[in-house]
Design a protein around this motif. Structure first.
Motif, PDB file in Angstrom:
ATOM      1  N   VAL A  29       0.849  -1.190   0.000  1.00 36.11           N
ATOM      2  CA  VAL A  29       0.000   0.000   0.000  1.00 36.11           C
ATOM      3  C   VAL A  29       0.889   1.246   0.000  1.00 36.11           C
ATOM      4  CG1 VAL A  29      -1.863  -1.180   1.211  1.00 36.11           C
ATOM      5  CG2 VAL A  29      -0.124   0.029   2.514  1.00 36.11           C
ATOM      6  N   SER A  30       0.247   2.381  -0.129  1.00 33.42           N
ATOM      7  CA  SER A  30       1.002   3.642  -0.086  1.00 33.42           C
ATOM      8  C   SER A  30       1.617   3.815   1.292  1.00 33.42           C
ATOM      9  CB  SER A  30       0.060   4.811  -0.387  1.00 33.42           C
ATOM     10  OG  SER A  30      -0.453   4.706  -1.686  1.00 33.42           O
ATOM     11  N   VAL A  31       2.785   4.401   1.299  1.00 30.04           N
ATOM     12  CA  VAL A  31       3.545   4.466   2.552  1.00 30.04           C
ATOM     13  C   VAL A  31       3.985   5.877   2.892  1.00 30.04           C
ATOM     14  CG1 VAL A  31       4.409   2.103   2.354  1.00 30.04           C
ATOM     15  CG2 VAL A  31       5.723   3.997   1.381  1.00 30.04           C
ATOM     16  N   TYR A  32       4.269   6.035   4.177  1.00 29.12           N
ATOM     17  CA  TYR A  32       5.019   7.182   4.661  1.00 29.12           C
ATOM     18  C   TYR A  32       6.398   6.660   5.023  1.00 29.12           C
ATOM     19  CZ  TYR A  32       0.317   9.122   5.606  1.00 29.12           C
ATOM     20  OH  TYR A  32      -0.974   9.567   5.519  1.00 29.12           O
ATOM     21  N   LEU A  33       7.417   7.465   4.807  1.00 24.90           N
ATOM     22  CA  LEU A  33       8.796   7.040   5.086  1.00 24.90           C
ATOM     23  C   LEU A  33       9.493   8.080   5.936  1.00 24.90           C
ATOM     24  CD1 LEU A  33       9.438   5.802   1.502  1.00 24.90           C
ATOM     25  CD2 LEU A  33       9.639   4.343   3.514  1.00 24.90           C
ATOM     26  N   PHE A  34      10.306   7.604   6.846  1.00 29.78           N
ATOM     27  CA  PHE A  34      10.983   8.480   7.791  1.00 29.78           C
ATOM     28  C   PHE A  34      12.432   8.046   7.984  1.00 29.78           C
ATOM     29  CE2 PHE A  34       7.054  10.387   9.416  1.00 29.78           C
ATOM     30  CZ  PHE A  34       6.125   9.417   9.103  1.00 29.78           C
ATOM     31  N   TRP A  35      13.268   8.987   8.325  1.00 27.69           N
ATOM     32  CA  TRP A  35      14.590   8.700   8.852  1.00 27.69           C
ATOM     33  C   TRP A  35      14.696   9.363  10.228  1.00 27.69           C
ATOM     34  CZ3 TRP A  35      18.561   5.598   7.664  1.00 27.69           C
ATOM     35  CH2 TRP A  35      18.618   5.055   6.371  1.00 27.69           C
ATOM     36  N   TYR A  36      15.199   8.552  11.177  1.00 29.36           N
ATOM     37  CA  TYR A  36      15.435   9.036  12.526  1.00 29.36           C
ATOM     38  C   TYR A  36      16.912   8.875  12.859  1.00 29.36           C
ATOM     39  CZ  TYR A  36      10.446   9.176  13.694  1.00 29.36           C
ATOM     40  OH  TYR A  36       9.105   9.475  13.742  1.00 29.36           O
ATOM     41  N   VAL A  37      17.411   9.733  13.753  1.00 26.24           N
ATOM     42  CA  VAL A  37      18.778   9.619  14.252  1.00 26.24           C
ATOM     43  C   VAL A  37      18.718   9.402  15.767  1.00 26.24           C
ATOM     44  CG1 VAL A  37      19.026  12.131  14.531  1.00 26.24           C
ATOM     45  CG2 VAL A  37      21.068  10.700  14.379  1.00 26.24           C
ATOM     46  N   GLN A  38      19.600   8.545  16.245  1.00 24.48           N
ATOM     47  CA  GLN A  38      19.661   8.275  17.683  1.00 24.48           C
ATOM     48  C   GLN A  38      21.088   8.449  18.160  1.00 24.48           C
ATOM     49  OE1 GLN A  38      18.668   4.237  19.007  1.00 24.48           O
ATOM     50  NE2 GLN A  38      17.652   5.093  20.816  1.00 24.48           N
ATOM     51  N   TYR A  39      21.287   9.431  19.026  1.00 26.00           N
ATOM     52  CA  TYR A  39      22.585   9.627  19.662  1.00 26.00           C
ATOM     53  C   TYR A  39      22.656   8.746  20.903  1.00 26.00           C
ATOM     54  CZ  TYR A  39      22.717  13.561  16.479  1.00 26.00           C
ATOM     55  OH  TYR A  39      22.690  14.333  15.338  1.00 26.00           O
ATOM     56  N   PRO A  40      23.855   8.426  21.372  1.00 25.84           N
ATOM     57  CA  PRO A  40      23.993   7.502  22.506  1.00 25.84           C
ATOM     58  C   PRO A  40      23.145   7.908  23.700  1.00 25.84           C
ATOM     59  CG  PRO A  40      26.120   7.928  21.515  1.00 25.84           C
ATOM     60  CD  PRO A  40      25.152   8.849  20.833  1.00 25.84           C
ATOM     61  N   ASN A  41      22.440   6.924  24.227  1.00 25.36           N
ATOM     62  CA  ASN A  41      21.614   7.100  25.428  1.00 25.36           C
ATOM     63  C   ASN A  41      20.520   8.138  25.269  1.00 25.36           C
ATOM     64  OD1 ASN A  41      23.099   5.187  26.977  1.00 25.36           O
ATOM     65  ND2 ASN A  41      24.705   6.710  27.197  1.00 25.36           N
ATOM     66  N   GLN A  42      20.081   8.324  24.043  1.00 22.05           N
ATOM     67  CA  GLN A  42      18.988   9.262  23.803  1.00 22.05           C
ATOM     68  C   GLN A  42      17.890   8.586  22.997  1.00 22.05           C
ATOM     69  OE1 GLN A  42      20.018  13.161  22.352  1.00 22.05           O
ATOM     70  NE2 GLN A  42      21.946  13.206  23.479  1.00 22.05           N
ATOM     71  N   GLY A  43      16.743   9.237  22.942  1.00 24.62           N
ATOM     72  CA  GLY A  43      15.660   8.753  22.108  1.00 24.62           C
ATOM     73  C   GLY A  43      15.914   9.071  20.654  1.00 24.62           C
ATOM     74  N   LEU A  44      14.957   8.755  19.817  1.00 25.63           N
ATOM     75  CA  LEU A  44      15.092   8.975  18.384  1.00 25.63           C
ATOM     76  C   LEU A  44      14.600  10.367  18.011  1.00 25.63           C
ATOM     77  CD1 LEU A  44      14.778   5.782  18.791  1.00 25.63           C
ATOM     78  CD2 LEU A  44      14.295   5.768  16.353  1.00 25.63           C
ATOM     79  N   GLN A  45      15.342  10.995  17.121  1.00 21.45           N
ATOM     80  CA  GLN A  45      14.987  12.337  16.658  1.00 21.45           C
ATOM     81  C   GLN A  45      14.673  12.283  15.169  1.00 21.45           C
ATOM     82  OE1 GLN A  45      18.169  15.175  17.099  1.00 21.45           O
ATOM     83  NE2 GLN A  45      16.975  16.885  16.338  1.00 21.45           N
ATOM     84  N   LEU A  46      13.563  12.886  14.770  1.00 20.00           N
ATOM     85  CA  LEU A  46      13.169  12.857  13.372  1.00 20.00           C
ATOM     86  C   LEU A  46      14.111  13.714  12.525  1.00 20.00           C
ATOM     87  CD1 LEU A  46      11.008  11.952  11.299  1.00 20.00           C
ATOM     88  CD2 LEU A  46       9.771  14.069  11.839  1.00 20.00           C
ATOM     89  N   LEU A  47      14.671  13.099  11.480  1.00 23.25           N
ATOM     90  CA  LEU A  47      15.535  13.815  10.533  1.00 23.25           C
ATOM     91  C   LEU A  47      14.730  14.385   9.381  1.00 23.25           C
ATOM     92  CD1 LEU A  47      18.759  11.682   9.897  1.00 23.25           C
ATOM     93  CD2 LEU A  47      18.643  13.989  10.853  1.00 23.25           C
ATOM     94  N   LEU A  48      13.888  13.531   8.795  1.00 20.47           N
ATOM     95  CA  LEU A  48      13.083  13.953   7.652  1.00 20.47           C
ATOM     96  C   LEU A  48      11.997  12.919   7.403  1.00 20.47           C
ATOM     97  CD1 LEU A  48      14.256  11.891   5.354  1.00 20.47           C
ATOM     98  CD2 LEU A  48      16.019  13.626   5.081  1.00 20.47           C
ATOM     99  N   LYS A  49      11.038  13.315   6.558  1.00 18.77           N
ATOM    100  CA  LYS A  49       9.927  12.419   6.263  1.00 18.77           C
ATOM    101  C   LYS A  49       9.446  12.631   4.840  1.00 18.77           C
ATOM    102  CE  LYS A  49       6.693  15.732   8.282  1.00 18.77           C
ATOM    103  NZ  LYS A  49       5.785  16.022   9.415  1.00 18.77           N
ATOM    104  N   TYR A  50       8.929  11.561   4.254  1.00 18.28           N
ATOM    105  CA  TYR A  50       8.276  11.629   2.961  1.00 18.28           C
ATOM    106  C   TYR A  50       6.825  11.199   3.142  1.00 18.28           C
ATOM    107  CZ  TYR A  50       6.576  10.488  -1.623  1.00 18.28           C
ATOM    108  OH  TYR A  50       5.797  10.443  -2.760  1.00 18.28           O
ATOM    109  N   LEU A  51       5.923  12.081   2.738  1.00 19.46           N
ATOM    110  CA  LEU A  51       4.503  11.757   2.804  1.00 19.46           C
ATOM    111  C   LEU A  51       3.926  11.638   1.396  1.00 19.46           C
ATOM    112  CD1 LEU A  51       3.446  14.243   5.634  1.00 19.46           C
ATOM    113  CD2 LEU A  51       4.265  11.904   5.843  1.00 19.46           C
ATOM    114  N   SER A  52       4.196  12.608   0.558  1.00 18.68           N
ATOM    115  CA  SER A  52       3.743  12.612  -0.828  1.00 18.68           C
ATOM    116  C   SER A  52       4.429  13.780  -1.512  1.00 18.68           C
ATOM    117  CB  SER A  52       2.216  12.766  -0.905  1.00 18.68           C
ATOM    118  OG  SER A  52       1.823  14.022  -0.374  1.00 18.68           O
TER     119      SER A  52
END
Lengths: 113, 113
Positions: A29-52
């Motif tokens: 099906v149609s998708v959304y795509l994301f890239w996240y970055v995680q620095y040591p001992n931290q949560g994930l941070q959104l880098l960018l996203k593709y929606l359409s």
């Protein structure tokens, strides 16, 4: 269901060199795509996203990614990396018919001085 | 608040103990997700809430895992009779809508000894 494959588990690169982190996905099906970055001992941070729309997406910290539907890929690129880019990078896919996102196993980027 | 807050940051539990992990999402974010991240792996989906309703709990690995969000804001993930294989980082994320991507907390690192 969707799935994500990150082909490289570790990517070493010299400072100021370009880098590409690869991501392939599978979905019926149609998708959304994301890239996240995680620095040591931290949560994930959104880098960018593709929606359409435009297949070239620009994100924070000078990163960009290109959505290629025919190759089911969403590779992350940066023309010149810095030491501070050393981190774990995760690609994620979500379907526009569902709620959860599926993550790849991550790519560890190490920038060498 | 400004971000997703998780507590405690670190938790050491003896095998067989019960633990409770707290997540305080961004104010106004309807969707809340729990993910489990084992060492060297990408996040794996556990469960999803829309307001106080738990709409998807397909990722909970066993009936020892239980999550709730009674007032549609703060959520608690409870693990009963912890086992060594439960050792992981538990990530909470909230989202305004599907296309926004998630905002992650810093996670709770659970170590079962």
């Amino acid at each position: 269901a969707q799935s994500v494959t990150q082909l490289d588990s570790q990517v070493p690169v010299f400072e100021e060199a370009p880098v590409e982190l690869r991501c392939n996905y599978s979905s019926s099906v149609s998708v959304y795509l994301f890239w996240y970055v995680q620095y040591p001992n931290q949560g994930l941070q959104l880098l960018l996203k593709y929606l359409s729309g435009s297949t070239l997406v620009k994100g924070i910290n000078g990163f960009e990614a290109e959505f290629n539907k025919s190759q089911t890929s969403f590779h992350l690129r940066k023309p010149s990396v810095h030491i501070s880019d050393t981190a774990e990078y995760f690609c994620a896919v979500g379907a526009d018919t569902g709620n959860q996102f599926y993550f790849g196993t991550g790519t560890s980027l190490t920038v060498i001085p | 608040g400004a971000g997703v807050s998780q507590s405690p940051r670190y938790k050491v539990a003896k095998r067989g103990q019960d633990v409770a992990l707290r997540c305080d999402p961004i104010s106004g974010h309807v969707s809340l997700f729990w993910y489990q991240q084992a060492l060297g792996q990408g996040p794996e989906f556990l469960t999803y809430f829309q307001n106080e309703a738990q709409l998807d709990k397909s990722g909970l690995p066993s009936d020892r895992f239980f999550a709730e969000r009674p007032e549609g804001s703060v959520s608690t993930l409870k693990i009963q009779r912890t086992q060594q294989e439960d050792s992981a980082v538990y990530l909470c994320a909230s989202s305004l809508d599907r296309g926004s991507g998630y905002t992650f907390g810093s996670g709770t690192r659970l170590t079962v000894v």
